[in-house]
Design a protein around this motif. Structure first.
Motif, PDB file in Angstrom:
ATOM      1  N   MET A 249     -11.612  18.464  23.948  1.00  0.00           N
ATOM      2  CA  MET A 249     -12.075  18.481  25.487  1.00  0.00           C
ATOM      3  C   MET A 249     -13.602  19.274  25.334  1.00  0.00           C
ATOM      4  SD  MET A 249     -10.208  17.253  28.028  1.00  0.00           S
ATOM      5  CE  MET A 249      -9.959  18.006  29.442  1.00  0.00           C
ATOM      6  N   ASP A 250     -13.691  20.119  24.469  1.00  0.00           N
ATOM      7  CA  ASP A 250     -15.035  20.841  24.622  1.00  0.00           C
ATOM      8  C   ASP A 250     -16.175  19.721  24.273  1.00  0.00           C
ATOM      9  OD1 ASP A 250     -13.999  23.280  25.496  1.00  0.00           O
ATOM     10  OD2 ASP A 250     -14.070  24.038  23.647  1.00  0.00           O
ATOM     11  N   ALA A 251     -15.737  18.953  23.421  1.00  0.00           N
ATOM     12  CA  ALA A 251     -16.968  18.082  22.950  1.00  0.00           C
ATOM     13  C   ALA A 251     -16.813  16.720  23.821  1.00  0.00           C
ATOM     14  CB  ALA A 251     -16.508  17.621  21.660  1.00  0.00           C
ATOM     15  N   ALA A 252     -16.058  16.791  24.966  1.00  0.00           N
ATOM     16  CA  ALA A 252     -15.787  15.430  25.652  1.00  0.00           C
ATOM     17  C   ALA A 252     -16.881  15.336  26.748  1.00  0.00           C
ATOM     18  CB  ALA A 252     -14.514  14.832  26.079  1.00  0.00           C
ATOM     19  N   ALA A 253     -17.424  14.061  27.152  1.00  0.00           N
ATOM     20  CA  ALA A 253     -18.407  13.785  28.346  1.00  0.00           C
ATOM     21  C   ALA A 253     -17.640  14.097  29.507  1.00  0.00           C
ATOM     22  CB  ALA A 253     -19.032  12.313  28.214  1.00  0.00           C
ATOM     23  N   ALA A 254     -18.380  14.415  30.649  1.00  0.00           N
ATOM     24  CA  ALA A 254     -17.573  14.721  31.909  1.00  0.00           C
ATOM     25  C   ALA A 254     -17.330  13.551  32.837  1.00  0.00           C
ATOM     26  CB  ALA A 254     -18.384  15.830  32.715  1.00  0.00           C
ATOM     27  N   GLU A 255     -18.104  12.431  32.748  1.00  0.00           N
ATOM     28  CA  GLU A 255     -17.827  11.235  33.368  1.00  0.00           C
ATOM     29  C   GLU A 255     -17.192  10.188  32.823  1.00  0.00           C
ATOM     30  OE1 GLU A 255     -19.066  10.946  36.520  1.00  0.00           O
ATOM     31  OE2 GLU A 255     -19.766  13.015  36.521  1.00  0.00           O
ATOM     32  N   CYS A 256     -16.151   9.602  33.658  1.00  0.00           N
ATOM     33  CA  CYS A 256     -15.291   8.543  32.900  1.00  0.00           C
ATOM     34  C   CYS A 256     -14.846   7.631  33.991  1.00  0.00           C
ATOM     35  CB  CYS A 256     -14.317   8.769  31.900  1.00  0.00           C
ATOM     36  SG  CYS A 256     -13.561   7.484  31.354  1.00  0.00           S
ATOM     37  N   PRO A 257     -15.906   6.532  34.436  1.00  0.00           N
ATOM     38  CA  PRO A 257     -15.279   5.774  35.770  1.00  0.00           C
ATOM     39  C   PRO A 257     -13.745   5.228  35.389  1.00  0.00           C
ATOM     40  CG  PRO A 257     -17.176   4.930  34.424  1.00  0.00           C
ATOM     41  CD  PRO A 257     -17.000   6.053  33.826  1.00  0.00           C
ATOM     42  N   ALA A 258     -13.035   5.193  36.524  1.00  0.00           N
ATOM     43  CA  ALA A 258     -11.687   4.517  36.265  1.00  0.00           C
ATOM     44  C   ALA A 258     -11.773   3.003  35.949  1.00  0.00           C
ATOM     45  CB  ALA A 258     -10.962   4.866  37.748  1.00  0.00           C
ATOM     46  N   ALA A 259     -11.074   2.418  34.993  1.00  0.00           N
ATOM     47  CA  ALA A 259     -11.331   1.110  34.694  1.00  0.00           C
ATOM     48  C   ALA A 259     -10.398   0.183  35.760  1.00  0.00           C
ATOM     49  CB  ALA A 259     -10.146   0.961  33.489  1.00  0.00           C
ATOM     50  N   GLU A 260     -11.219  -0.873  36.203  1.00  0.00           N
ATOM     51  CA  GLU A 260     -10.832  -1.858  37.014  1.00  0.00           C
ATOM     52  C   GLU A 260      -9.724  -2.847  36.593  1.00  0.00           C
ATOM     53  OE1 GLU A 260     -14.207  -3.552  39.002  1.00  0.00           O
ATOM     54  OE2 GLU A 260     -15.157  -1.634  39.154  1.00  0.00           O
ATOM     55  N   LEU A 261      -8.599  -2.327  36.895  1.00  0.00           N
ATOM     56  CA  LEU A 261      -7.430  -2.930  36.318  1.00  0.00           C
ATOM     57  C   LEU A 261      -6.705  -4.030  37.143  1.00  0.00           C
ATOM     58  CD1 LEU A 261      -5.835   0.348  34.573  1.00  0.00           C
ATOM     59  CD2 LEU A 261      -7.288  -1.627  33.366  1.00  0.00           C
ATOM     60  N   ASP A 262      -6.124  -4.802  36.341  1.00  0.00           N
ATOM     61  CA  ASP A 262      -5.482  -6.151  37.178  1.00  0.00           C
ATOM     62  C   ASP A 262      -4.157  -5.393  37.887  1.00  0.00           C
ATOM     63  OD1 ASP A 262      -5.125  -9.100  37.095  1.00  0.00           O
ATOM     64  OD2 ASP A 262      -2.992  -8.203  36.943  1.00  0.00           O
ATOM     65  N   SER A 263      -3.854  -5.699  39.028  1.00  0.00           N
ATOM     66  CA  SER A 263      -2.802  -5.151  39.674  1.00  0.00           C
ATOM     67  C   SER A 263      -1.466  -5.129  38.813  1.00  0.00           C
ATOM     68  CB  SER A 263      -2.257  -6.175  40.819  1.00  0.00           C
ATOM     69  OG  SER A 263      -3.222  -6.057  41.982  1.00  0.00           O
ATOM     70  N   GLU A 264      -1.015  -6.048  37.913  1.00  0.00           N
ATOM     71  CA  GLU A 264       0.178  -6.108  37.200  1.00  0.00           C
ATOM     72  C   GLU A 264      -0.267  -5.370  35.593  1.00  0.00           C
ATOM     73  OE1 GLU A 264       3.060  -6.639  37.550  1.00  0.00           O
ATOM     74  OE2 GLU A 264       2.777  -7.222  39.753  1.00  0.00           O
ATOM     75  N   HIS A 265      -1.383  -4.816  35.545  1.00  0.00           N
ATOM     76  CA  HIS A 265      -1.536  -4.129  34.269  1.00  0.00           C
ATOM     77  C   HIS A 265      -0.580  -3.136  34.178  1.00  0.00           C
ATOM     78  CE1 HIS A 265      -4.042  -3.017  30.854  1.00  0.00           C
ATOM     79  NE2 HIS A 265      -3.705  -1.582  31.045  1.00  0.00           N
ATOM     80  N   PRO A 266       0.144  -3.047  32.742  1.00  0.00           N
ATOM     81  CA  PRO A 266       1.266  -1.985  32.920  1.00  0.00           C
ATOM     82  C   PRO A 266       0.806  -0.394  32.731  1.00  0.00           C
ATOM     83  CG  PRO A 266       0.661  -3.182  30.853  1.00  0.00           C
ATOM     84  CD  PRO A 266       0.187  -3.849  31.511  1.00  0.00           C
ATOM     85  N   LEU A 267       1.558   0.153  33.611  1.00  0.00           N
ATOM     86  CA  LEU A 267       1.153   1.517  34.097  1.00  0.00           C
ATOM     87  C   LEU A 267       1.954   2.371  32.835  1.00  0.00           C
ATOM     88  CD1 LEU A 267      -0.261   3.885  35.680  1.00  0.00           C
ATOM     89  CD2 LEU A 267       1.523   3.706  37.232  1.00  0.00           C
ATOM     90  N   TYR A 268       3.114   2.319  32.740  1.00  0.00           N
ATOM     91  CA  TYR A 268       4.168   3.013  31.713  1.00  0.00           C
ATOM     92  C   TYR A 268       5.181   2.469  31.580  1.00  0.00           C
ATOM     93  CZ  TYR A 268       6.954   4.930  35.735  1.00  0.00           C
ATOM     94  OH  TYR A 268       7.809   5.144  36.867  1.00  0.00           O
ATOM     95  N   ILE A 269       5.792   3.051  30.419  1.00  0.00           N
ATOM     96  CA  ILE A 269       7.248   2.676  29.848  1.00  0.00           C
ATOM     97  C   ILE A 269       7.859   4.097  30.013  1.00  0.00           C
ATOM     98  CG2 ILE A 269       8.552   1.939  27.950  1.00  0.00           C
ATOM     99  CD1 ILE A 269       6.104   1.118  26.451  1.00  0.00           C
ATOM    100  N   LEU A 270       9.127   3.800  30.542  1.00  0.00           N
ATOM    101  CA  LEU A 270      10.016   5.095  30.712  1.00  0.00           C
ATOM    102  C   LEU A 270      11.516   4.904  30.333  1.00  0.00           C
ATOM    103  CD1 LEU A 270      10.113   7.952  31.391  1.00  0.00           C
ATOM    104  CD2 LEU A 270      10.677   7.558  33.660  1.00  0.00           C
ATOM    105  N   TYR A 271      12.037   5.370  29.437  1.00  0.00           N
ATOM    106  CA  TYR A 271      13.561   5.266  29.023  1.00  0.00           C
ATOM    107  C   TYR A 271      14.216   5.888  30.047  1.00  0.00           C
ATOM    108  CZ  TYR A 271      11.336   3.066  24.959  1.00  0.00           C
ATOM    109  OH  TYR A 271      10.566   2.470  24.256  1.00  0.00           O
ATOM    110  N   THR A 272      15.401   5.023  30.468  1.00  0.00           N
ATOM    111  CA  THR A 272      16.401   5.562  31.212  1.00  0.00           C
ATOM    112  C   THR A 272      17.289   6.525  30.798  1.00  0.00           C
ATOM    113  OG1 THR A 272      17.995   3.974  30.504  1.00  0.00           O
ATOM    114  CG2 THR A 272      16.823   3.462  32.444  1.00  0.00           C
ATOM    115  N   SER A 273      18.065   7.412  31.458  1.00  0.00           N
ATOM    116  CA  SER A 273      18.598   8.452  31.251  1.00  0.00           C
ATOM    117  C   SER A 273      19.713   8.377  30.030  1.00  0.00           C
ATOM    118  CB  SER A 273      19.386   9.382  32.369  1.00  0.00           C
ATOM    119  OG  SER A 273      18.411   9.471  33.219  1.00  0.00           O
TER     120      SER A 273
END
Ligand code: ATP
Ligand code: MG
Length: 652
Positions: A249-273
């Motif tokens: 984090m100390d070495a990282a640049a501050a600015e990072c624009p949000a990627a313009e993603l397709d509506s159906e771009h996968p956001l996450y995977i989550l395993y059920t209980s």
């Protein structure tokens, strides 16, 4: 087996108490009357696409507008086709340059009592930097990032940073074993691991990095591992693979624009209980999920800028994703986040925190409520809970007596309770009483939210009449719905869309009462077949829990030569001593409450019930034990293995 016969289910429960929304609450609520709710639901049902399309345009930020609301090739849905957006942008960037910019987004407290607050602007800074860290480690849009962390702010930062660059997060609950991590990493083909040196639990340190080291020996797709310093524990750092979070984090640049993603771009995977079997990797995508969690949070919690909103769920579960991160942040809420146990340093921790942080909305699980009841009222009575205005539950059905305790003791008969029914698969809340509009009945999740169209059907897919139980299905697609099981379209079709063609089979049974209220009756697989009657687990359990000496109960069927199945119940007592006389007393009580048919054949007293790590009773394991099977089913999500041995010892 029970799940083969899909007929109707008999209902034996009687619950007539009705609690209208408090007048003061309703007067100020966004949706303030039954009529207003009904109008909204009717409008949505008549034109599902028009309804969600309008909200998507108004409520989400679009880099590029969508051209089509829904492309539905059953069972595959695409929502907001052609649009470009970003889930992180909708949670963080949208608040910059508004009065919320310097508002607390997250008020965090650790178990030892340490605290941190991140404003929306600070959150934006952290997330942007960490997004740059991920990019610097070679993570690209579509890559899977595995997260195994305590409930520290860096966990939320990591999730949002993934979303910012289009990486897919897979959060694994911080209590899971190295095998469970490796299984999930391999199933998801995760590329990078994020963890911490350790985590605090009841005053001790959980060796998270050590567990990850074991898991990574069996996770060949993981290339890098980023480690947050939390406990200061000595850990092994593998050169070239492991990196400290703070140094990157100390070495990282501050600015990072949000990627313009397709509506159906996968956001996450989550395993059920894993309550009903081996966990499934549920896939959620960007735009539909963002909209659904944003709207449901606003409607259900009637969220205000001045609220202090506390959802006690861990981010390892879907509730943590939808109602600690994406939903509340999209609404610009102030979220209280706690990393620790509810009984540390003592059983009053939650109430002490509510008093100190002036929490106004409190959302927790029935398993926690049953623990509070077991621990005793004095822990609660010592604290000023007058800041609370709304309570919620999620995860399991709540027994009416536990509901009444929550209403009286925590809500002081003043706060509406939203019993929210939903699943990892649904992405967000599907049925619940809107707190300013729908009168509550203890134990009922009441009515579907606008845009949600449930039905109850029998084994042939035919609707069943009111007051008969059947399988709960959802008959129209909704934006937060799962888009599949990760890497397994066949299983997705088979599991959710085949038995009742064209409709989403959720796996739960339910009934509707004369007022059109829905009552969840438990899992399809858990139905008991007794002398030609099909009974639900929750009704028998609730009858037991309504006895003053019972804290918790689980009902299962075991084979019986004459009746088909006998009713076996496992009972946790509330301070009372187990005896044959008490067994008789409980049988009598059940007969009186719900009738002779449901009277348990076997009653076993136990100290604890087998639960998933998210606190749900694992009835399938109890069924195996009750029928004397030597082997039980998949136990990878079982919280405490000792419980099974203890239950077997108790066998008569
Ligand atoms: P698996 O699908 O692997 O068996 P799971 O179903 O326990 O696991 P989750 O998605 O975490 O995994 O849980 C969703 C289930 O929890 C629902 O299907 C339902 O059975 C139960 N549930 C959640 N909220 C409620 C509620 N308010 N009332 C009744 N049941 C609920
Ligand atoms: Mg499930």
């Amino acid at each position: 087996m029970a799940q083969q016969s899909g007929g109707q289910i008999d209902t034996v429960m009687q619950e007539a108490r009705l609690f209208p929304p408090p007048a003061e609450f309703a007067a100020a609520a966004r949706i303030g009357s039954l009529e207003a709710y009904q109008e909204m639901w009717d409008e949505a049902e008549a034109d599902i696409e028009g309804f969600w399309g309008r909200l998507a345009t108004e409520e989400l930020h679009w880099f590029k507008p969508f051209t089509k609301v829904l492309d539905w090739k059953s069972p595959f849905a695409k929502w907001f086709v052609g649009g470009k957006t970003n889930a992180c942008y909708n949670c963080v960037d949208v608040h910059l340059g508004t009065p919320r910019q310097n508002k607390a987004a997250i008020i965090w407290e650790g178990e030892p009592g340490d605290q941190r607050t991140l404003t929306y602007q600070q959150l934006h800074g952290e997330v942007s930097k960490f997004a740059n860290v991920l990019l610097g480690q070679g993570v690209k849009a579509g890559d899977v990032v595995s997260i195994y962390m305590p409930m520290v702010p860096e966990l939320v930062v990591a999730m949002l940073a993934c979303a910012r660059i289009g990486a897919v997060h897979s959060v694994i609950f911080g209590g899971f074993s190295s095998e469970a991590i490796a299984d999930r990493n391999n199933d998801a083909r995760a590329k990078l691991q994020i963890t911490a040196d350790g985590g605090w639990r009841r005053g001790s340190i959980l060796p998270l990095k050590e567990t990850v080291d074991e898991a990574l020996k069996k996770s060949p797709t993981i290339e890098k591992c980023i480690v947050v310093r939390r406990t200061g524990t000595d850990v092994n750092m593998t050169p070239g693979r492991d990196f400290w979070y703070d140094e990157l984090m100390d070495a990282a640049a501050a600015e990072c624009p949000a990627a313009e993603l397709d509506s159906e771009h996968p956001l996450y995977i989550l395993y059920t209980s894993g309550s009903t079997g081996k966990p499934k990797g549920i896939k959620h995508t960007t735009a539909g999920y963002s909209l659904f969690t944003k709207m449901t949070t606003r409607w259900v919690f009637d969220l205000r800028d001045e609220d202090v909103y506390w959802c006690t769920a861990d981010c390892g579960w879907v509730t943590g994703h939808s109602y600690l991160v994406y939903g509340p942040l999209a609404n610009g809420a102030t979220v209280l986040m706690y990393d620790g146990a509810p009984n540390w340093p003592d059983e009053g921790r939650f109430w002490e925190m509510i008093e100190r942080h002036r929490v106004s909305i409190f959302y927790t699980a029935p398993t926690a409520i049953r623990s509070f009841i077991k621990w005793g009222d004095h822990w609660v009575d010592e604290h000023d809970l007058s800041s609370l205005r709304l309570l919620g539950t999620v995860g399991e059905g709540i027994n009416p007596e536990a509901w009444m305790w929550y209403h009286r003791k925590i809500g002081r008969e003043r706060c509406p309770i939203v019993d929210t029914w939903w699943q990892t698969e649904t992405g967000g809340i599907m049925m619940t009483p809107l707190p300013g509009a729908i009168p509550t009945k203890p134990g009922s999740c009441t009515k579907p939210l606008p845009g949600i169209v449930p039905e109850i059907v029998d084994g042939n897919g035919k609707p069943v009449a009111p007051n008969h139980g059947g399988m709960l299905v959802i008959s129209k697609p909704w934006p937060g719905m799962l888009r599949g099981i990760w890497g397994d379209d066949e299983r997705y079709k088979e599991q959710y869309w085949t038995r009742v063609p064209g409709k989403y089979l959720c796996g739960d049974n339910a009934r509707q009462d004369d007022d059109g209220y829905y009552w969840i009756m438990g899992r399809i697989d858990d139905v008991l077949n007794v002398a030609g009657h099909r009974l639900s687990t929750i009704e028998i359990e609730s009858a037991l829990v309504s006895h003053p000496k019972v804290a918790e109960a689980a009902a299962v069927g075991r084979p019986h030569e004459v009746k088909g199945e006998a009713v076996a119940v496992f009972v946790v007592l509330r301070g009372a001593t187990a005896s044959e006389a008490l067994k008789e007393e409980l049988k009598k009580h059940v007969r009186k409450e719900i009738g002779a048919l449901a009277v348990p054949d076997d009653i076993r007293f136990t100290q604890t019930l087998p639960k998933t790590r998210s606190g749900k009773i694992m009835r399938r394991l109890l069924r195996d034990i009750a029928s004397g099977k030597a082997e039980v089913g998949d136990t990878t999500t079982l919280e405490d293995f000792g419980v099974l041995a203890k239950l077997r010892e108790n066998e008569e």
